[in-house]
Every structure is written in structure tokens, then in C-alpha cells.
Design a protein around this motif. Structure first.
Motif, mmCIF file in Angstrom:
data_model
loop_
_atom_site.group_PDB
_atom_site.id
_atom_site.type_symbol
_atom_site.label_atom_id
_atom_site.label_comp_id
_atom_site.label_asym_id
_atom_site.label_seq_id
_atom_site.Cartn_x
_atom_site.Cartn_y
_atom_site.Cartn_z
ATOM 1 N N GLY A 28 24.801 57.184 -54.918
ATOM 2 C CA GLY A 28 25.595 58.196 -55.600
ATOM 3 C C GLY A 28 25.145 59.618 -55.319
ATOM 4 O O GLY A 28 25.926 60.559 -55.461
ATOM 5 N N PHE A 29 23.898 59.759 -54.908
ATOM 6 C CA PHE A 29 23.342 61.096 -54.693
ATOM 7 C C PHE A 29 24.107 61.847 -53.613
ATOM 8 O O PHE A 29 24.492 63.010 -53.798
ATOM 9 C CB PHE A 29 21.859 60.967 -54.318
ATOM 10 C CG PHE A 29 21.193 62.277 -54.003
ATOM 11 C CD1 PHE A 29 21.010 63.235 -54.997
ATOM 12 C CD2 PHE A 29 20.738 62.563 -52.718
ATOM 13 C CE1 PHE A 29 20.390 64.453 -54.709
ATOM 14 C CE2 PHE A 29 20.113 63.761 -52.432
ATOM 15 C CZ PHE A 29 19.948 64.708 -53.431
ATOM 16 N N ASP A 30 24.349 61.209 -52.487
ATOM 17 C CA ASP A 30 24.993 61.899 -51.373
ATOM 18 C C ASP A 30 26.397 62.369 -51.763
ATOM 19 O O ASP A 30 26.794 63.496 -51.446
ATOM 20 C CB ASP A 30 25.067 60.965 -50.150
ATOM 21 C CG ASP A 30 25.573 61.673 -48.905
ATOM 22 O OD1 ASP A 30 24.930 62.653 -48.482
ATOM 23 O OD2 ASP A 30 26.602 61.261 -48.352
ATOM 24 N N THR A 31 27.134 61.534 -52.468
ATOM 25 C CA THR A 31 28.488 61.915 -52.888
ATOM 26 C C THR A 31 28.449 63.076 -53.872
ATOM 27 O O THR A 31 29.253 64.016 -53.779
ATOM 28 C CB THR A 31 29.203 60.707 -53.526
ATOM 29 O OG1 THR A 31 29.146 59.605 -52.629
ATOM 30 C CG2 THR A 31 30.656 61.032 -53.853
ATOM 31 N N ALA A 32 27.514 63.021 -54.812
ATOM 32 C CA ALA A 32 27.408 64.094 -55.806
ATOM 33 C C ALA A 32 27.060 65.423 -55.137
ATOM 34 O O ALA A 32 27.638 66.471 -55.458
ATOM 35 C CB ALA A 32 26.352 63.735 -56.857
ATOM 36 N N VAL A 33 26.129 65.367 -54.192
ATOM 37 C CA VAL A 33 25.769 66.583 -53.454
ATOM 38 C C VAL A 33 26.984 67.096 -52.675
ATOM 39 O O VAL A 33 27.295 68.289 -52.685
ATOM 40 C CB VAL A 33 24.581 66.308 -52.500
ATOM 41 C CG1 VAL A 33 24.388 67.442 -51.509
ATOM 42 C CG2 VAL A 33 23.302 66.087 -53.313
ATOM 43 N N GLN A 34 27.688 66.183 -52.024
ATOM 44 C CA GLN A 34 28.850 66.574 -51.231
ATOM 45 C C GLN A 34 29.922 67.240 -52.094
ATOM 46 O O GLN A 34 30.533 68.235 -51.692
ATOM 47 C CB GLN A 34 29.434 65.332 -50.531
ATOM 48 C CG GLN A 34 30.463 65.652 -49.490
ATOM 49 C CD GLN A 34 29.883 66.477 -48.350
ATOM 50 O OE1 GLN A 34 28.884 66.109 -47.752
ATOM 51 N NE2 GLN A 34 30.482 67.623 -48.075
ATOM 52 N N THR A 35 30.164 66.691 -53.252
ATOM 53 C CA THR A 35 31.164 67.274 -54.151
ATOM 54 C C THR A 35 30.794 68.705 -54.513
ATOM 55 O O THR A 35 31.647 69.605 -54.512
ATOM 56 C CB THR A 35 31.287 66.415 -55.428
ATOM 57 O OG1 THR A 35 31.786 65.128 -55.049
ATOM 58 C CG2 THR A 35 32.231 67.044 -56.438
ATOM 59 N N ALA A 36 29.527 68.924 -54.805
ATOM 60 C CA ALA A 36 29.084 70.278 -55.144
ATOM 61 C C ALA A 36 29.177 71.201 -53.927
ATOM 62 O O ALA A 36 29.578 72.366 -54.047
ATOM 63 C CB ALA A 36 27.661 70.244 -55.687
ATOM 64 N N ILE A 37 28.841 70.689 -52.762
ATOM 65 C CA ILE A 37 28.945 71.494 -51.540
ATOM 66 C C ILE A 37 30.384 71.923 -51.307
ATOM 67 O O ILE A 37 30.669 73.088 -51.013
ATOM 68 C CB ILE A 37 28.422 70.689 -50.322
ATOM 69 C CG1 ILE A 37 26.907 70.532 -50.385
ATOM 70 C CG2 ILE A 37 28.827 71.362 -49.008
ATOM 71 C CD1 ILE A 37 26.339 69.586 -49.334
ATOM 72 N N ASP A 38 31.309 70.987 -51.437
ATOM 73 C CA ASP A 38 32.728 71.310 -51.232
ATOM 74 C C ASP A 38 33.173 72.418 -52.185
ATOM 75 O O ASP A 38 33.943 73.302 -51.805
ATOM 76 C CB ASP A 38 33.599 70.068 -51.445
ATOM 77 C CG ASP A 38 33.396 69.022 -50.358
ATOM 78 O OD1 ASP A 38 32.825 69.350 -49.304
ATOM 79 O OD2 ASP A 38 33.806 67.863 -50.564
ATOM 80 N N ALA A 39 32.687 72.353 -53.407
ATOM 81 C CA ALA A 39 33.040 73.383 -54.388
ATOM 82 C C ALA A 39 32.477 74.737 -53.975
ATOM 83 O O ALA A 39 33.175 75.759 -54.016
ATOM 84 C CB ALA A 39 32.531 72.979 -55.773
ATOM 85 N N VAL A 40 31.221 74.759 -53.573
ATOM 86 C CA VAL A 40 30.609 76.037 -53.199
ATOM 87 C C VAL A 40 31.252 76.605 -51.936
ATOM 88 O O VAL A 40 31.432 77.812 -51.810
ATOM 89 C CB VAL A 40 29.083 75.895 -53.040
ATOM 90 C CG1 VAL A 40 28.466 77.221 -52.617
ATOM 91 C CG2 VAL A 40 28.453 75.415 -54.346
ATOM 92 N N ASP A 41 31.635 75.722 -51.007
ATOM 93 C CA ASP A 41 32.344 76.209 -49.808
ATOM 94 C C ASP A 41 33.615 76.969 -50.201
ATOM 95 O O ASP A 41 33.932 78.001 -49.605
ATOM 96 C CB ASP A 41 32.764 75.028 -48.912
ATOM 97 C CG ASP A 41 31.614 74.469 -48.087
ATOM 98 O OD1 ASP A 41 30.512 75.037 -48.119
ATOM 99 O OD2 ASP A 41 31.819 73.444 -47.407
#
Lengths: 325, 325, 325, 325
Positions: free
Chosen positions: A142-155
Motif C-alpha cells: 500500500g505504501f507505493d500507491t499512497a506515495v503515488q497518490t500524493a505525488i500526483d496531487a503535488v504535481d
């Protein structure tokens, strides 16, 4: 140990994307080895209520791509009591369940391991929490997906930040864990990361923002781990305004990070963990965690995986700072 | 009117995804018609600073897919003063700019229209704001992308909500405009939508949540338009807890909704608006907005597009309620 | 007409993202008005097999965000025969279904309308096809999502095209319909669009590519509608190489465009169409299509919506060409 | 070795998402250590043309989130010749470039390493290729993003496959490498994976599809690595039809997989690799690859990273088969 024929499977604690992939992998690997799998709905609470039913091959079809967990999950504080665990052991025995697989974090592993040591039930832990803070494993599902979701938001914020010269405070999950905030900080080129453990130094943040403006940057992004007391981002926002005359905007990503289709990495590791769980049980290993170590899924002793782990902070903080000069 | 040879182009107010598509369309349509286009950086503020340079065909290559605006934008309150506008008119004359195209909201249109009426400068407004609240046009560039971003976030929350039985409060943009909140409410199957205009009835929200639980739903999602005073979602959260013993989680999407790659709809309409802007200018129309009406981009009189429009509230509120029974 | 109490609902023809939103909206709107809804699995084929069961409020929970259709769909060529439709009418009567709602394209509408005219069954058509090629309605559910999926793909190709100086041929769906290809062409800044109706002029494509190279572009993207005969993109690729010494790469998006979470626009319009279907039936309108006209969902006469519509080609081709100079 | 003051940086071979993150990390880490960085445009070809200019801190701002590479890349077959490399060494000397960092695959590493051994130029290889097929490193930048892109595509196909009972053949990248196809197969729950090395057994594929239908699956997805000869998917499609009367649909993802915003994993590892490149150079290590081993970025001897690696096939094929029963 007598032969294992019927396995129980539950999720416990906070859900994380990829739990469904682990469920699918456990079920299909088990059935492929002529075992039966019983799904326990809503974690240890559901176990105590007898909320249990068989999972066949089709029951886990078409779930690999969905976030959440078809078994649902729950927190069950009463499982800390030996009496409750005794009851759970009785229920498992009555349902003829020979072994239990628990997908969850280190809190859930403690309950599971106690159930094993006290009642001899073969027990497997599969690390599943977006916080990636379980000792003894480099990774939890779940960690990678959670990080990715936050990255997409910051992008997305970067787009508007560049158009309009602004400072943004983005609060990510992590009550005690700094892992998400640090990874998001590195991966988005954030100017600052505020960790849950530290006293926030708003003056330093202010200095970094002002230095950025001076060198020609038209935006600053600060990643804040939520910490244990709600409202941290708003407190930083207010102080930046009051003490340093800096306007900023706040985004609180919250539970968005728990959902979404699991990433490839979460699917791949979860599939490998579910498969190993069955393989090791069949070999007679009756107490282990499917840990991720040095790039591989391995069976690790349960008692190495019962703590919250502290993060490798200094080098990543340094990386964030160096790369956002 | 003397012939138009050189066009000025700027973005004003909050940025919105799709502005780059409109910029590209204006520049290429103009150059294709043997006009010159001068990009004005940072809105009316940049105009006053003379921050102006020619845009060639390549300058707008590879931008159609990016959020934000390569021209940047700004708010410029001093443009409300006639004296400032007089200065702007001088600068345009000095730069030999024969017509101005302004991408922005109704506030920016007011400044642009005043510049036209006072100084005779041919003027085009292209509606660009995520709030979709400009009178006289059914659509403004950026709305679809902003709605989509919020939908994607709520979809993720649905995953975890279903796994863990929770109530979520998701705050979307809209200080005065209900459009985003209503669309997101319909499109995500939200149980409630709180609009910026209304007094919040937390008891009704609580009743809806409890009714949902009774009929077997395992989660509730409430969409809240931010409104004019920060912190609305947290106030609702606190009241749900204090008065009705309901736990809930808050997400504040904030400026995430301003960024991101523009959606197909935003790209398509922005491209059509930019094209029409040049086509109509060449026909001699020297004051109009490229409005979207009944499914088509048309030239509308400027003075129909200067207000904030009120939303078609009742039927959409009704739709949200009916579809989330 | 006697009062309507029980409604049948099916999907027919190719599936399209957003069908689930229409299903949810029909079911909840109907139940809210004290009607019963019976879902027919797998289209007219399923109707003939009696594959029918009641849908309650919960049966459409948590589906709004998923592509595909929970009712599945099928093509049913034998429904062109009057004898088959007579059988279908009997089955509906036996199941006490008073009215039928069909989600599909103009082919499915022809079968549905024949069933209505021959047997007097109240009938509603909800336009659902990614091709957006049904006469009498400006929009059909699924088109926006399909276009968006193709846009996202081309955006990715743009990244690599810019890094490596290449020509790409991207084949999108559309056997007879040019709508997807045209929209994708405008929205991605493609250099060329090849439509299903035309004889392909590879020399013109080659000239456009070479002109682009001359003016400094480092990549060219050609959007090709698949047309009726498989392999068009590869034929263009081969001819570009053989006759003009141009290397190119081919992507065939295929059915990817049919899936994916429905876009906001598809969800919103589908929700409105499902709601209107029930509202109009209750008013006594017993034969209509929920058409989208001039930006609104309205009840349109069935016989206006039975043809494939020809596209507004020239102006959009012109737009693609002008904006990619 | 004399002190290093000025570093050259280039990308070579096929581009991969995340290269920009590595570029940013190299540039900022170097400037932070008071080094100068010169960007070489278009790989070794650009080096030979002297297409070189300094990169300052701002030149790599706002690129971390974009696919492709701002330095562009190229293949340069003439770099296999010693004479060409001699020329390159002269150019580097003339530009006072003391060390070279090459981001690319094992082919590019061979050229780089020859340049080092023949002319003594300090040399760093950063593994960047979506194929993840470089010996001596567990990971190369771009692989995770490429896999994710293919997964997202197959997820969409799953939606429509479930609605309409179909067989799909999805062709992913990998001329010689099986890594993408295998990961995508595991992560999407594909029913079959066809690897580039093998003779395709269409009868086995047909049997798997038919077995799936028998056990109630309503769709089958076959992942095909493109292999070295174009058209493999269409050949399988034709044979399935001709010999086994199975209809199927083909999607060819192609270069879509090279583009897109880099994933978190690609950004994180690329950032770490760029940082280590500078750190090790400063320590005096003058020939190494920033390899990923056992979960960490480490400096590995160049000559361990010059081959194409063969994949860990059997266990992953087995995983795909077990999990798709």
C-alpha cells in the motif's frame, strides 16, 4: 504439526491498496494446492462474530485492480486481551480452520502472534499498511500507491504554483511515520518536509521560501506529515502569515491516499507475498511474516516484525534539501 | 476601425487548466491569418510593467497538454481605476498592439471591457475559470478538469470508505460558486452537498448519514464547497462529533483542482474559443466574449458576461438526493 | 395507457463507460417514485433467455465510478426479425414488465422501437456508445471517456516523441465514425487525422511530416480512425517507409477506449438521462429517447434517433490543420 | 586523478520516464558541491556535434514530473568505432569536461566504458531503460512507469472484457526482454504471457481460454511481448481464429509505455542515483555504475553492467499461471 487443510484469511487495521491482490494470491495459491480458504469479514471483530465464509476461485476474480479490501477491515482493541483471543481460538477450532493469515500492520501482528503463541494456531502475517513502518520488513503493501497518490496531487499543484507564484502546504498521511512525507518530498522536488517527530521550525521554512524567491523560484511546496494532533498544516499556515507575512494555501490529502487502484509495485509484491504464505505453510513453517528484504519476499520470524520502525531520516532529509536548492 | 495586425494576449485572475490550449489556439490561428501575437506575462500587472514579447509558432508547441499557463497570471486590483487603465492603453499603443485578448473570469472581463469602452481598444474575452460562474456563457475553461480532479479524489475515498465504514467530508473549491460541488456531488454519488450560500444544517447531514447506515450503506460522503470563510469542513466535523456522536474524516482538495493536464472537453472548447476569437476579430467584431451557448462557441456581447451567475441549484440538489437514497 | 409499475432495463450493443451511471440513475429514480426495476442481463439475448432479476437500491451502490456495465451487454442480430421480437414481447408480458429502457446505440434503438410499435410496449432509449454517432442527439454516453483515454495515451507519446524525434501513428476506435479521431486530433495537437470515410492520401501525410521537420518540430503524430478493414495503420506505416523513406511507430489503442472509470461528463449526463427517463415515463410519454440537445437532456421522438449521423467534418479538419501549423 | 570541476551529462539510447529526475539530481547535487554541469543534447551524436551547454540550478526546475528527457537522446551506432570515440575524447577535453555521466542502457554503457578505458575519462553510468535488462543492476529507471502504463491499459480492458465476454491480446514493449510482459502479466491477472524468447504455442493459449470459459470466466487477457519481428499479436489473433475458432481483439501499446509522468519509484531511485553519481565522483571513484542492488543504490564496477541480463522467468510464469486459475 497436523496437516493444514483449511486456512482463515482476514485484514486488520487500516486498509491499504493492494490488500485485494494479497487476498487473491492467497486464495488462488491455496486452492491450487488443494487447500480451502475461509474469508473472515471485518478483521478480528468479524472473527469474534463468526462472520466467516468460504472463498472459491471466482470470489477473487476481477479484484486485483481495485483498492480497498473485499474482506473489509476493522480495528479491534479488545483483541489485546487474552480472554478475547481465547474465544477467537475456540471459534477457529469450531470452524476447523487450521491456520490463519492476517494482512495488516504491526499492531495487528501483535494480536496475531499472541494468538499463535498462546493457542498454537499456525499464523502468517502479511505486511499491509500505507505507512511502511513495520519492523523487520523493508516494505508493506500500500505504501507505493499512497506515495503515488500524493505525488500526483503535488504535481497538479506545481502547475498552478508555477502560474501564480504561491506557497503551498500539502499535508500527507503519517501519524507517527515519516516515510510517506519523505518519499513525497524527494519525488516532487518539495522545498521542505515537516516530519511527525520534530518540533516545527517555521522560521527555517520561512527562510527557505524567501531564499527560493530570491533565486527566482516562483513557488514553494512544503510537505507536512499529519502527525498525531490534527490541524498542523493550518497552524503552520497561520504562523507563516503572522510572523513572516507569507501567504500560503493548504491541501489536506487525507484518506485519498488509502484508496485508488493499487500500483504495479503493490500488486507485484502483494501477489508474491500471498504465494509465499501458502508455500511456506505447506512446508511446515507455522509462524512467519512474508517480509520484503533486499528486494525479495522472504519468510521472516514473527517476532522481528512486531515493532514500529524508525525511519532512515537524515539521508533523505539531506536529499530533499540538496535537490531543491 | 483600422486593420488589426498585432494582437496582445494575457491571462488574468486565477489560472485554470486549459488556458494553455486557448493560448496555443489564439497564437496559431492568428499567425495562420498573418497576424502577430504578443504575449503579456502575468496579466494586467505584467502589461503595466511592459512584460511583453512576441509569440511565434513554436513558442506554443507542446503546451496543449499542460495545466497552468505559460503566460502566468495575476490579480491586479489597481486595474479597477481609470487612471491605471489609461496607462495600460498608452503602453498598448506604444507597442503597436491593435487588439487585446483576455483569458479570465468576470472580474477580469470588467477590467477588459472598461479598457475597451474608455479607449476604443478592440477587446476579446475568453472565459477561463474553474468556477464556471461567468454570466452569459454556459461554460468557462477549466471547469471540467477541476470537477474531474475532485471526482478522482472522491473515487479513491470510496474505496477505503467501503472497506472501513466511515464518514468523509471532502472540501472542494468554490468561494461563491456552487457549480463544482454540485457536479462532484452528482458524479460521485455523494450523500450530501453543502453549498457556499447556505446555512449549514448539520442535523440534516447527521440524519442522512444515520439513515444511510440503517439501510445498509457502509459509508457516507459529504461534498462541501469551501465558501468564503476558511475552515468550514472542520467546523462541520466538530459539530457532527459534538452534537451527533459521528466520527468523520476531512480532506481539503484545495488548489489541486486548479492544476493537472486539461481534460478533453477543456482542450476542445479552449481550442474552439481561441480560433473564434481570431475569426471574429478579422470580421471586424471589436468587442465580444467567446461564449459557450447551447453546445456551441459563439461571439456574445461583452456586457452579457460581466456578472457572477447564480447556479441552477434546486434541480441538481434534488438529483443528488434522489440518486443517493 | 395503464399505469406503469415495473420497468425492465437492459444494455445492448457495445458497452461504453458511463452505462453503470445510467443504470444507477434509472434504478434509484424509479424506486424513489415507487416503481420496481428489473435488470435484464446481456441485452436482448438475455431478455430472450429470461435472464431477468429485480434490482434494489443497494444493487447499484458503488458502481457509479466503474466502467463497463453490471448488466453486461451483447449484440443480438436475431432481434431484427419480427418473430423474435414477438417472443420478447411475450416474455416481458409474462414478467409483468410494463415498460422497457434500452441503453445502446442506434442499432439497438431500431430493435427497441420496433418492439414498441409492433407490441405497444412503452419504450425509452438512452444513448450509449463511445462513437457518438446516433442521429437526433448531440451526445451519447461514453464518448468523453473514450476520447480522454486516447488523449492520455497520445500525451504520453508526445513525451517520448519530443525526446527522440519520431513519427507516430495512433489508431483510435471508429469503424464508421470520425468523431473520436477528430476530437483526439484537436485535443492532442496532432499533425494529421485520417478519417474512416476517406481514401488515405499518404503523400499529403508525408508532406505534412516533412514540413513539420523543416519548421523545427521534432515529432509528428497522426491519428487514424480504425475504419472497417483491420490493419489501416500498418498499411500507412509501410507506405510511408516504402514511398517516402519515413520511419514511424504504430500504437493501436483498441478496446482500451471502451473501459476505464467514466469521466465527469459521462457520469453527469448519464445521471441526468436516467432521471429523465423515469420522469417522462411517469408523465405518460411512452416512446422517447433521452437525447442531449443544445446542452440539455430532453425527451426526443424515437424516430429521430434511429440513424447513424454523419459528422461535422470540414470545420474540425480545418481546426486540426490550423492549430498544428 | 586531477580534481573534477566540470561534468558532462547525456542521455543515450531509448528514452525512459525518470531520466529528467536523474538529470535534475545530478545537476543540483553537483552545483551543491561547487561543480559545473554541462548538458549534452541528443546523446553521443550531440557530443560529436558539440551540442553542449551549461546547466544551472534553474534549468532543471519543474522537470521532475515530466516524462522524456530535456537533454533528448539518440542512438549513435558510429560510437562503436574507436576513431569516433577518440574524436569524442578530444571534444570533451576541449570543453574542459573532466568526467562524463551517461544515462542509458547496456549498449550505451559499452560505448561509455570504452571511452573511459581508452581515454581515461572518469565515467559514470546511470541505468535508464524501460526494459530493465541491464546486467549488474536489479533496476533501471523507467521500468516501473512503463509497467504501470501497461497495467492501467489492461485494467481498462478488463472493464469492457467483463461486460462483453471477450478475449484480448495486449502487446507490450520488449524486443528481447521479458521483464515488462511478466510484470504486467502478474499485476493484471492475465491468463497468459507470451515471452519474446519462446516459440508461441497457440494451442496452449487456446486451451487456457477454453478452460477459463468452462470455469465461468467471461474474459481472457493475453500479454504478448512484442519480440523482434513486428506483428506477433496479429499472427496469434489469426491463428486463434483459423485453428481454434476463437475471436479476439488486439491492442498494441507501443511507445505509450515510454512516456508519461514518471512514477514515484522511478523518481525516487533516479534521484538517489544522480546523488550517488556525484558523491562517488567526488570520492575519487572514476568508473562505476549507480546500480540498484538489494534495495539500495550502490556504486558497481562498470564491467558488471555491460550485458543484457536474462530474466528470472520460470518462477514468474508459474506465478501468472497459478494466480489465474
Amino acid at each position: 504439526m497436523s496437516e493444514i487443510k483449511r486456512i482463515g484469511l482476514l485484514c486488520s487495521g487500516g486498509d491499504s491498496p493492494g490488500m485485494n491482490c494479497a487476498i487473491r494470491s492467497v486464495v488462488r495459491s491455496a486452492i491450487n494446492a488443494n487447500l480451502e480458504v475461509y474469508g473472515i469479514q471485518r478483521g478480528f471483530s468479524g472473527l469474534l462474530e463468526g462472520n466467516i465464509k468460504e472463498l472459491d476461485v471466482s470470489s477473487v476474480g476481477n479484484i486485483i485492480q481495485h483498492g480497498g479490501t473485499i474482506l473489509q477491515t476493522s480495528r479491534c482493541p479488545e483483541f489485546h486481551e487474552a480472554e478475547t483471543r481465547k474465544e477467537a481460538a475456540h471459534i477457529l477450532k469450531r470452524k476447523k480452520i487450521d491456520a490463519l493469515i492476517v494482512i495488516g500492520g504491526n499492531g495487528s501482528f501483535n494480536g496475531a502472534y499472541a494468538l499463535h503463541t498462546e493457542h498454537g494456531i499456525p499464523m502468517v502475517g502479511i505486511p499491509g499498511t500505507i505507512d511502511n513502518d513495520i519492523s523487520g520488513t523493508d516494505y508493506s503493501i500500500g505504501f507505493d500507491t499512497a506515495v503515488q497518490t500524493a505525488i500526483d496531487a503535488v504535481d497538479k499543484i506545481r502547475d498552478t504554483a508555477s502560474s501564480h507564484e504561491r506557497t503551498f502546504i500539502v499535508e500527507v498521511m503519517g501519524r507517527k511515520s515519516a516515510a510517506i512525507a519523505l518519499h513525497v518530498g524527494v519525488c516532487t522536488g518539495a522545498e521542505n518536509v515537516v516530519l511527525p517527530s520534530e518540533n516545527v521550525n517555521v522560521e527555517e521554512i520561512s527562510n527557505d521560501i524567501k531564499r527560493g524567491i530570491k533565486r527566482g523560484k516562483n513557488s514553494s511546496i512544503i510537505i507536512v506529515a499529519e502527525g498525531e494532533k490534527e490541524g498542523l498544516s493550518h497552524r503552520i499556515q497561520e504562523q507563516l502569515k503572522a510572523d513572516f507575512e507569507l501567504d500560503s494555501h493548504v491541501c489536506i490529502l487525507g484518506h485519498i491516499q488509502r484508496g485508488g487502484n493499487p500500483s504495479g509495485q503493490d500488486r507485484f509484491i502483494a501477489s508474491g507475498m500471498g504465494y509465499l504464505a501458502i508455500e511456506e505453510l505447506l512446508k511446515g513453517n507455522n509462524s512467519f511474516v512474508t517480509a520484503y528484504r533486499n528486494g525479495h519476499v522472504v519468510a521472516a520470524p514473527f517476532d522481528e516484525c512486531l515493532e514500529k520502525k524508525s525511519e532512515y531520516l537524515p539521508q533523505y532529509i539531506n536529499l530533499v534539501k540538496t535537490l531543491s536548492i
